[in-house]
Design a protein around this motif. Structure first.
Motif, mmCIF file in Angstrom:
data_model
loop_
_atom_site.group_PDB
_atom_site.id
_atom_site.type_symbol
_atom_site.label_atom_id
_atom_site.label_comp_id
_atom_site.label_asym_id
_atom_site.label_seq_id
_atom_site.Cartn_x
_atom_site.Cartn_y
_atom_site.Cartn_z
ATOM 1 N N LYS A 168 40.278 13.441 -56.329
ATOM 2 C CA LYS A 168 39.074 13.089 -57.107
ATOM 3 C C LYS A 168 39.183 11.657 -57.622
ATOM 4 C CE LYS A 168 37.792 17.620 -59.014
ATOM 5 N NZ LYS A 168 37.878 18.438 -60.234
ATOM 6 N N ILE A 169 40.375 11.322 -58.131
ATOM 7 C CA ILE A 169 40.582 9.979 -58.681
ATOM 8 C C ILE A 169 40.494 8.942 -57.565
ATOM 9 C CG2 ILE A 169 42.310 8.473 -59.758
ATOM 10 C CD1 ILE A 169 43.222 11.034 -61.292
ATOM 11 N N GLN A 170 41.119 9.276 -56.444
ATOM 12 C CA GLN A 170 41.093 8.389 -55.286
ATOM 13 C C GLN A 170 39.650 8.100 -54.858
ATOM 14 O OE1 GLN A 170 44.306 7.467 -53.715
ATOM 15 N NE2 GLN A 170 42.810 5.926 -53.218
ATOM 16 N N SER A 171 38.846 9.155 -54.812
ATOM 17 C CA SER A 171 37.469 8.954 -54.351
ATOM 18 C C SER A 171 36.649 8.212 -55.407
ATOM 19 C CB SER A 171 36.842 10.302 -53.955
ATOM 20 O OG SER A 171 36.021 10.793 -54.966
ATOM 21 N N PHE A 172 36.967 8.452 -56.695
ATOM 22 C CA PHE A 172 36.299 7.703 -57.777
ATOM 23 C C PHE A 172 36.570 6.194 -57.612
ATOM 24 C CE2 PHE A 172 37.354 5.556 -61.820
ATOM 25 C CZ PHE A 172 36.109 5.534 -62.434
ATOM 26 N N ILE A 173 37.855 5.848 -57.354
ATOM 27 C CA ILE A 173 38.215 4.430 -57.199
ATOM 28 C C ILE A 173 37.498 3.824 -55.994
ATOM 29 C CG2 ILE A 173 40.125 2.864 -56.636
ATOM 30 C CD1 ILE A 173 41.896 4.736 -58.399
ATOM 31 N N ASN A 174 37.473 4.573 -54.884
ATOM 32 C CA ASN A 174 36.772 4.065 -53.700
ATOM 33 C C ASN A 174 35.287 3.821 -53.971
ATOM 34 O OD1 ASN A 174 39.164 4.233 -52.361
ATOM 35 N ND2 ASN A 174 38.721 6.180 -51.359
#
Length: 475
Positions: free
Chosen positions: A198-204
């Motif tokens: 989730k965090i990874q996709s938020f950053i992207n």
């Protein structure tokens, strides 16, 4: 010792203190009578000019003298009865010197104070690391010494040094420096795969919608989850965030969920996001969008960036954008409206997940094992010895003598490349174990009555099995 303590009832321990700190370049005043030109910064400034020149000259002489014995590795420290001097040459011909007064035991003899200097207490490696961090922190916010010389000669360099170190030296807590200062590691937040994605996709998503963002870092609870920076840059940025920036912004956080949610803009999804660097009030058209500048990758590409730190509840994101692009109020409002709501939701998710994991693994009790773990490959650090935190310092919860043993074991480890293990029987019922294996180091302090070496070893094995999934394959 007991008798001595009894006789001198008024024994007082005086902690080590910073006596002086200076930066010089011998190439700047090579001729006689020009010695003062070498000095770029000197603390305390009120010291008389000739004494400054004398002290710098002495350091120069020591460095030159020791060079004859080891041309590639000049002196790192000088031990005297009253103090210890540390030398560091971060850039060619630029020398930084830190003089620390040894700890003192003050006794009273016939009504007069008598001072005993503790010459063996300070660990070279710890204070040399502190000195190196002084440079890294300066470089993070100002770039290299050479860059300042290129920008405007000695005058500009002196101004930058004065402005930075005048404040920074006040933040050095020399009495509580220990092994953690040697590692200067990063504490990582433990996460399950789903939340991490989730965090990874938020950053992207954020990097896509705010397309001028060059690097991003994500922290929760003062622990790192994700960083796009090089390790050495992240390690010093992490130190700045956790010991300086976050503690300064603690108060509003403590109000927590009950604080009134701001709904300034019509249609604004209610959220808790706010800037820790930059504009204070997004509704004020006059508000300044000034962000601190940081310098990264100074060895090759030499990038200058604006540091935008934005926080919602316990989650903080650092966006770094190229310094040639000045962030406008419009950009800040856009960032606030995009990042604020999503970060608020994400922070709640992480918190929920964290609490579930905590319930599964059992309540937060006083850890049975006191240990420090450090991994040289990803700079991960974990300590159950430093649970007592003041806003800017983590304090060790064990006796200073034990911390010193940890430091000594670490110094032994750094002399050899092989994996090894050291077990020390310390004072009354304490055992200290150090393991070094494949770029990882683990230090454990055990306090158990009547145990032998084999039992101590078993206990440490148990710890490795539960805490570190048996990554130490020494046995």
């Amino acid at each position: 010792m007991a008798a001595a303590a009894g006789a001198a009832g008024q024994e007082k321990q005086l902690a080590p203190t910073l006596l002086s700190f200076f930066i010089y370049n011998p190439k700047l005043g090579p001729k006689e009578g020009e010695e003062e030109k070498k000095i770029l910064f000197y603390h305390p400034n009120e010291v008389e000019k000739n004494e400054k020149i004398r002290n710098v000259g002495l350091c120069e002489a020591i460095v030159q003298f020791t060079r004859t014995f080891s041309p590639t590795k000049p002196a790192k420290s000088l031990h005297t009865q009253k103090n210890r001097q540390f030398f560091h040459e971060p850039e060619e011909n630029f020398w930084m010197v830190m003089v620390v007064r040894n700890p003192i035991i003050e006794k009273h003899k016939d009504g007069k104070p008598v001072y005993e200097y503790q010459e063996e207490e300070l660990l070279d490696k710890v204070y040399s690391s502190v000195l190196q961090q002084c440079y890294s922190m300066y470089k993070l916010f100002n770039g290299t010494f050479l860059k300042a010389m290129e920008d405007g000669g000695v005058k500009v360099l002196k101004e930058r040094l004065e402005k930075f170190f005048h404040r920074y030296l006040q933040t050095l807590h020399l009495q509580s420096c220990d092994l953690l200062d040697v590692f200067c590691g990063i504490s990582f937040f433990p996460l399950d795969k789903m939340t991490y994605l989730k965090i990874q996709s938020f950053i992207n998503r954020m990097e896509e919608s705010l397309n001028i963002v060059k690097y991003t870092a994500f922290l929760y609870n003062d622990q790192l989850i994700w960083s796009g920076l090089e390790q050495d840059d992240m390690r010093i940025l992490y130190k700045y965030l956790t010991t300086s920036l976050f503690p300064r912004h603690m108060e509003p956080e403590l109000a927590g969920r009950d604080s009134p949610i701001r709904a300034e803009m019509p249609g604004n999804l209610q959220h808790y996001g706010r800037f820790l660097t930059g504009p204070l009030n997004l509704n004020d058209p006059e508000t300044k969008c000034r962000f601190p500048k940081i310098f990264v990758n100074t060895d090759d590409t030499y990038e200058e960036l604006h540091l935008i730190v934005y926080k919602a509840m316990s989650a903080a994101v650092c966006f770094m954008i190229d310094a040639s692009i000045p962030p406008t109020l419009e950009f800040c409002r856009k960032l606030d409206s995009i990042v604020g709501p999503q970060l608020t939701v994400l922070a709640s998710d992480i918190c929920e997940q964290y609490n579930i994991n905590k319930r599964i693994s059992g309540a937060e009790k006083e850890p049975q094992f006191k240990f420090i773990y450090f991994n040289h490959m990803n700079l991960a650090e974990k300590s159950t010895i430093h649970m007592r935190k003041t806003p800017s310092v983590s304090l060790a919860s064990v006796h200073p003598d034990l911390m010193k043993i940890l430091g000594d074991i670490n110094s032994d480890f750094s002399r050899v490349d092989e994996d090894e293990e050291i077990i020390v029987k310390a004072m009354s019922d304490y055992w200290v174990v150090g393991k070094k294996s494949d770029q990882r180091e683990l230090y454990v302090i055990l306090n158990q009555k009547n145990v032998n070496l084999i039992e101590v070893n078993e206990e440490v094995k148990k710890l490795c099995a539960t805490q570190f999934n048996n990554i130490f394959f020494l046995d």
